[in-house]
Design a protein around this motif. Structure first.
Motif, short mmCIF file in Angstrom:
data_model
loop_
_atom_site.label_atom_id
_atom_site.label_comp_id
_atom_site.label_asym_id
_atom_site.label_seq_id
_atom_site.Cartn_x
_atom_site.Cartn_y
_atom_site.Cartn_z
N ALA A 184 6.19 -13.79 11.34
CA ALA A 184 5.21 -13.56 12.40
C ALA A 184 5.70 -14.13 13.73
O ALA A 184 5.49 -13.52 14.79
CB ALA A 184 3.87 -14.19 12.01
N ILE A 185 6.36 -15.29 13.67
CA ILE A 185 6.89 -15.89 14.89
C ILE A 185 7.99 -15.00 15.49
O ILE A 185 8.06 -14.80 16.71
CB ILE A 185 7.44 -17.30 14.60
N GLU B 290 0.81 -1.22 0.00
CA GLU B 290 0.00 0.00 0.00
C GLU B 290 0.85 1.27 0.00
O GLU B 290 0.43 2.31 -0.54
CB GLU B 290 -0.93 0.01 1.21
N THR B 291 2.07 1.19 0.53
CA THR B 291 2.93 2.37 0.59
C THR B 291 3.41 2.80 -0.79
O THR B 291 3.85 3.94 -0.96
CB THR B 291 4.17 2.07 1.47
N ASP C 61 2.80 -2.99 7.75
CA ASP C 61 3.00 -2.54 9.13
C ASP C 61 4.15 -1.54 9.12
O ASP C 61 5.23 -1.83 8.62
CB ASP C 61 3.35 -3.75 10.01
N ILE C 62 3.92 -0.37 9.67
CA ILE C 62 4.97 0.68 9.65
C ILE C 62 6.25 0.19 10.30
O ILE C 62 7.36 0.60 9.93
CB ILE C 62 4.46 1.97 10.33
N LYS D 89 13.16 -0.25 15.37
CA LYS D 89 12.84 0.77 14.39
C LYS D 89 11.95 1.85 14.99
O LYS D 89 12.39 2.95 15.27
CB LYS D 89 12.19 0.14 13.18
N ALA D 90 10.66 1.56 15.17
CA ALA D 90 9.73 2.61 15.56
C ALA D 90 9.44 2.62 17.05
O ALA D 90 8.55 3.32 17.50
CB ALA D 90 8.42 2.44 14.78
N TYR D 91 10.17 1.83 17.82
CA TYR D 91 9.91 1.80 19.24
C TYR D 91 11.21 1.58 19.99
O TYR D 91 12.18 1.11 19.46
CB TYR D 91 8.90 0.70 19.61
N SER D 92 11.20 1.89 21.25
CA SER D 92 12.42 1.79 22.05
C SER D 92 12.60 0.39 22.60
O SER D 92 11.69 -0.44 22.58
CB SER D 92 12.35 2.78 23.23
N VAL D 93 13.80 0.12 23.11
CA VAL D 93 14.08 -1.18 23.73
C VAL D 93 13.16 -1.40 24.92
O VAL D 93 12.64 -2.50 25.12
CB VAL D 93 15.55 -1.26 24.16
N ALA D 94 12.93 -0.35 25.67
CA ALA D 94 12.07 -0.47 26.85
C ALA D 94 10.65 -0.87 26.44
O ALA D 94 10.02 -1.73 27.06
CB ALA D 94 12.04 0.84 27.61
#
Length: 608
Positions: free
Chosen positions: A584-585, A493-494, A512-513, A546-551
């Protein structure tokens, strides 16, 4: 109306070309029957006419020869630019030709290049000498000094390096060319084509038909334009995809009357509509007036299926996902052979980069990679030379680590030979290797340029780094990929134009972004999201963030950073046995696909 031997008819556009006189340009969209048009043009010339057909490469040359003979045309000489130049230059001068160009370490040795105390300076200089030679040999200028090599570079770090060593690079370029000219060393294919152009050859033909003109070098265009024969140049303005080889869009360099072939017999109207919309995105780059494509195809088969990617990295990652997510697959096929995707032009292999990653220098065969102390050194070299192929190899190594040998072996075991290509359940190809090919169903990898990348940022405009020509070529690459299909297209879609509707022939794939891997800089170069790494000792897990932190990742997957436990192992086996995709896994456990594959091997789900 002109009726052909197979009882088909030529369109009005094709008929107008056959009835033309003098020099002409033919702008032919994908699948518009340009080869048929050229054959019929040749057949309609006066009897006894001497005709030269210039093909883009050897495979096209052989196919054209077969078609001309089938049409009972025996007055046509079919050549490539290089085969023509070879006969005039190599045979007459006794040169010896290298199968491939000189590697970076070979240039260092041939010219006795010395470093200045900084890391691998001599190798970076040699890399730029190699590129400068390619730039000059493909140009129409008589002297190296007539060119400004800096015009070909966009990366700030590479520009700074070249500015500091420009005279040294230019002198090395001239010296290596001189050695080839004198026969002291073997010559390259680019060299004898350039020497052919500089010799101002006279070709004794009445007509010269120049195919795929949009990707011709300036050197060959110069040879073509300086002939007295009636000249016909044909191609697709929007299929120019070899700018990185210093090709020029020759269709736009001539002032001949232009004839269009706008009807494609390959695909149906929905695909044509998408192609038209994609080309409209060039409006972001400036004035653009593409011809409107109509789709007259009628294919309904779904036999041949191909996955097409912009980059080697995108293709290999997709191929790996395909075979791991579909373990029952028995046959796959790589256009151009799988080995070409695991070796850089310079000769370095994925295994060399992996050995450097593991600090196993004794296992590295390539001299350039062996000269690096660490992966960090190699990445520094890549930035200063803009070596995209090596950069992509580094990213693959970061993603899959020590699972690479087993994965590549599995890919090779499933790869069928040319004779069994039709058995392939999926064909894999980069867009460059898919040029001229067609498939019933096409799946696009999400590593092509997106419309958002074309919106000119103010900062890029101010800094002068918005490379219109390279961004234009990236749109061409997407257009070429889309127009390989005869029937259906599966597209992320992008990559879709805004508000463009899905149809039964166009399946839009949700993205998925967090799975986005590629973006494009304002200089028109593909890059991997969060590509840079502080140290090569960082884990593959950190690279994948990528879009999120380790925490946040630890919060969403509390076991992601813990050792495998019997409970996690059991969950892993259940998910795999339930036919869940490896990707997915991996997302479920918060680990890389390489780590999941490695764990499954312990339970004999995968074998090396």
């Amino acid at each position: 109306m002109i009726i052909l031997n197979d009882h088909s008819t030529l369109t009005d556009q094709q008929t107008a070309i056959l009835e033309s006189e003098g020099n002409i340009t033919i702008n032919a969209v994908a699948g518009s029957g340009k080869t048929t048009t050229l054959i019929e043009y040749a057949a309609s010339r006066p009897p006894g006419s001497r005709i030269l057909y210039l093909a883009f490469n050897k495979s096209v040359k052989l196919e054209a020869q077969r078609k001309f003979v089938a049409r009972n045309l025996h007055n046509i000489k079919v050549e490539t630019a290089h085969s023509l130049a070879f006969k005039h230059i190599v045979r007459n001068n006794g040169y010896k030709v290298r199968a491939q160009g000189y590697k970076t370490h070979e240039i260092v040795e041939l010219l006795g290049l010395q470093g200045n105390g900084e890391k691998h300076t001599e190798y970076i200089i040699a890399n730029h000498i190699s590129k400068f030679i390619t730039y000059f040999c493909n140009s129409d200028t008589p002297k190296v000094q007539d060119l400004n090599y800096l015009d070909t570079i966009s990366d700030a770090k590479a520009i700074s390096f070249v500015q500091s060593f420009y005279k040294y690079i230019e002198d090395g370029t001239r010296l290596l060319l001189s050695k080839m000219d004198k026969g002291e060393i073997e010559i390259t294919h680019d060299f004898y084509l350039k020497k052919f152009q500089l010799s101002k050859p006279v070709l004794h033909y009445d007509y010269i038909l120049f195919d795929e003109g949009q990707d011709a070098s300036a050197a060959m265009l110069s040879v073509f334009l300086n002939q007295k024969a009636t000249k016909v140049i044909v191609g697709d303005t929007h299929q120019q995809i070899y700018g990185w080889r210093y090709a020029v869009n020759s269709l736009e360099k001539t002032d001949f009357p232009t004839f269009n072939l706008s009807a494609s017999f390959r695909f149906q109207q929905p695909i044509a509509n998408l192609a038209n919309e994609l080309l409209k995105s060039k409006n972001h780059l400036g004035k653009n007036s593409p011809i409107t494509i109509t789709g007259k195809g009628s294919a309904t088969e779904e036999n041949s299926k191909a996955t097409i990617a912009r980059t080697n990295l995108g293709l290999l990652l997709n191929a790996i996902d395909f075979i791991t997510d579909n373990p029952k697959v028995k046959h796959i096929y790589f256009e151009g052979n799988i080995n070409s995707y695991t070796y850089a032009d310079e000769g370095a292999s994925l295994y060399d980069v992996l050995s450097l990653y593991n600090n196993n220098h004794h296992q590295i065969r390539d001299k350039l990679v062996k000269s690096m102390n660490s992966l960090d050194d190699l990445e520094d070299y890549i930035k200063k030379t803009e070596d995209v192929q090596l950069g992509m190899m580094v990213e693959i190594v970061k993603e899959y680590g020590n699972e690479i040998p087993g994965i590549i072996k599995q890919l090779k075991d499933l790869h069928t030979g040319d004779e069994n290509r039709s058995k392939a359940e999926m064909i894999f190809s980069t867009v460059h290797r898919a040029k001229g090919m067609e498939y019933d169903v096409v799946y696009l990898v999400n590593d092509f340029i997106k419309e958002a990348d074309l919106i000119k940022p103010k900062s890029a405009k101010e800094q002068g780094v918005f490379d219109v020509s390279k961004l234009n070529e990236e749109i061409n690459l997407l257009y070429v990929a889309v127009t390989r299909t005869k029937n259906k297209l599966h597209i992320p879609e992008t990559l879709m134009p805004k508000n463009f509707p899905a149809t039964p022939l166009i399946n839009v794939i949700k993205v998925d972004i967090d799975e986005e891997m590629f973006n494009f800089t304002s200089s028109g170069k593909p890059s991997v999201i969060e590509k840079s790494v502080k140290t090569s000792a960082e884990t593959i897990k950190q690279i994948k963030e990528k879009a999120y932190s380790v925490a946040q990742k630890r919060e969403s997957h509390k076991d992601a950073y813990k050792p495998w436990t019997p409970e996690l192992d059991e969950e892993l086996k259940q998910l795999y046995e339930s036919d869940n995709p490896i990707s997915a896994i991996a997302d479920h456990f918060g680990r890389t696909k390489g780590a999941i594959i490695s764990r499954l091997k312990k339970f004999n789900y995968f074998t090396d």
